[in-house]
Scaffold this motif. Structure first.
Motif, short mmCIF file in Angstrom:
data_model
loop_
_atom_site.label_atom_id
_atom_site.label_comp_id
_atom_site.label_asym_id
_atom_site.label_seq_id
_atom_site.Cartn_x
_atom_site.Cartn_y
_atom_site.Cartn_z
N ARG A 1 0.83 -1.21 0.00
CA ARG A 1 0.00 0.00 0.00
C ARG A 1 0.86 1.26 0.00
O ARG A 1 0.50 2.26 -0.63
CB ARG A 1 -0.95 0.01 1.19
CG ARG A 1 -0.28 -0.11 2.56
CD ARG A 1 -1.32 -0.11 3.68
NE ARG A 1 -0.77 -0.51 4.94
CZ ARG A 1 -0.08 0.27 5.76
NH1 ARG A 1 0.15 1.52 5.42
NH2 ARG A 1 0.38 -0.19 6.92
N ASP A 2 2.00 1.22 0.69
CA ASP A 2 2.89 2.38 0.71
C ASP A 2 3.53 2.58 -0.66
O ASP A 2 3.71 3.72 -1.11
CB ASP A 2 3.98 2.20 1.76
CG ASP A 2 3.45 2.29 3.18
OD1 ASP A 2 2.44 3.00 3.37
OD2 ASP A 2 4.02 1.66 4.08
N TYR A 3 3.86 1.47 -1.34
CA TYR A 3 4.45 1.62 -2.67
C TYR A 3 3.44 2.19 -3.65
O TYR A 3 3.77 3.07 -4.46
CB TYR A 3 4.99 0.29 -3.19
CG TYR A 3 5.57 0.49 -4.57
CD1 TYR A 3 6.81 1.07 -4.74
CD2 TYR A 3 4.83 0.18 -5.71
CE1 TYR A 3 7.32 1.34 -6.00
CE2 TYR A 3 5.33 0.43 -6.97
CZ TYR A 3 6.58 1.01 -7.10
OH TYR A 3 7.07 1.28 -8.36
N VAL A 4 2.21 1.73 -3.61
CA VAL A 4 1.18 2.24 -4.53
C VAL A 4 0.97 3.73 -4.28
O VAL A 4 0.84 4.52 -5.23
CB VAL A 4 -0.14 1.46 -4.36
CG1 VAL A 4 -1.27 2.12 -5.14
CG2 VAL A 4 0.04 0.01 -4.83
N ASP A 5 0.93 4.12 -3.02
CA ASP A 5 0.78 5.54 -2.68
C ASP A 5 1.94 6.35 -3.25
O ASP A 5 1.74 7.42 -3.84
CB ASP A 5 0.70 5.70 -1.16
CG ASP A 5 0.60 7.14 -0.73
OD1 ASP A 5 -0.41 7.79 -1.06
OD2 ASP A 5 1.54 7.65 -0.08
#
Length: 315
Positions: A229-233
């Motif tokens: 989720r942090d990478y997508v953000d």
């Protein structure tokens, strides 16, 4: 006259460093730690321009943190936030070691100043400097913001072949043996599990694997761990010249369920690495995900192998 004005801005803003080309001045900023970089930004408006460059702060964030990385509004805020985390943890550790509930004035001052710097980094940017130009800095900005659609090759350069028209022997003779690139159409719909299109969409992946940790490749080598989720953000908000991109050969360790949602094309029957024992077999599958401008430079695959790639979204 304009050239003289720009030279004056550079001389007064850089001092003795004005004798160096812009690329070398930028290189120096990469050698500084976060505190020295912040001090450099306070020396002059022009040095602040160099000290605020996004690649410099990306280097700061990636080089000082080993755990899963959470991207903030920009790389400067991300790096300062990591420094704030470290200072806060050190403060708590010192309090526990001394059994003192209240932090010292020096400790609290450091934490407060870092918190203020993190907040300011969300929107702070260098002041405009009339008369100053830099081809080096402009090229870096341009590569981070250019439209890549003009670089796509013509659609008919690589043959597109209906997957159903091939068998292992015809595929080998026509494409594998002569090393001819080919795009196989209809392969995933024919052989992958029903519902694969939905599963491999970015929003669905973010929901299914949000807290799983994957490894993202850095521009200058090495890997950074990030929760999905942090990478997508990060991917949706970044504007980096060379963005981080997930290139993870161990993705099945973090998300073994992914193995159920794809399979190799049945027309490709030669996988010489599969005869090796699991402990000896080299990396043979990867999860690749990234925004525009990300990806590997020109290279030769390990052991001179050739890989098949399944594109689920993007270009």
């Amino acid at each position: 006259m304009e050239k003289l004005e720009g030279h004056h801005v550079r001389l007064t803003g850089l001092g003795s460093l004005a004798a160096l080309p812009d690329a070398l001045v930028s290189c120096i900023t990469f050698q500084l730690d976060t505190r020295l970089l912040c001090r450099l930004a306070c020396c002059s408006k022009l040095l602040r321009v160099y000290a605020y460059e996004s690649p410099v702060w990306m280097h700061q964030a990636l080089s000082c943190h080993d755990g899963p990385l959470s991207y903030k509004d920009n790389w400067r805020q991300t790096a300062l936030h990591l420094l704030l985390q470290a200072a806060t943890q050190a403060q708590h550790a010192a309090q526990q070691a001394t059994m003192v509930a209240v932090p010292t004035a020096k400790q609290q001052q450091l934490v407060d100043s870092l918190a203020a710097a993190v907040a300011a980094a969300a929107s702070g940017s260098p002041s405009l400097l009339p008369g100053f130009t830099s081809e080096f800095l402009y090229r870096r900005w341009y590569r981070s913001n250019m439209r890549l659609s003009t670089f796509l090759p013509p659609a008919d350069e690589i043959p597109r072949v209906d997957y159903g028209s091939l068998n292992p022997q015809s595929y080998y003779n026509r494409y594998d043996l002569p090393a001819q690139p080919v795009i196989l159409t209809g392969f995933m719909s024919a052989e992958w599990p029903e519902g694969w299109q939905q599963h491999w969409q970015l929003d669905q992946l973010a929901e299914l694997y949000c807290d799983r940790v994957f490894r993202a490749s850095r521009p200058l080598g090495g890997k950074t761990k990030m929760r999905f989720r942090d990478y997508v953000d990060y991917m949706l908000r970044q504007a980096d010249e060379e963005p981080l991109y997930i290139f993870d050969e161990d993705f099945a360790d973090s998300a073994p369920e992914m193995l159920d949602w794809y399979k190799a094309p049945s027309v490709i029957v030669q996988d010489h690495t599969s005869v090796l024992a699991p402990s000896m077999r080299p990396s043979h599958r990867w999860l690749v995900l990234g925004p525009a401008r990300s990806g590997a430079s020109w290279h030769v695959d390990p052991a001179l192998t050739s890989a098949w790639n399944a594109l689920t979204s993007g270009e």
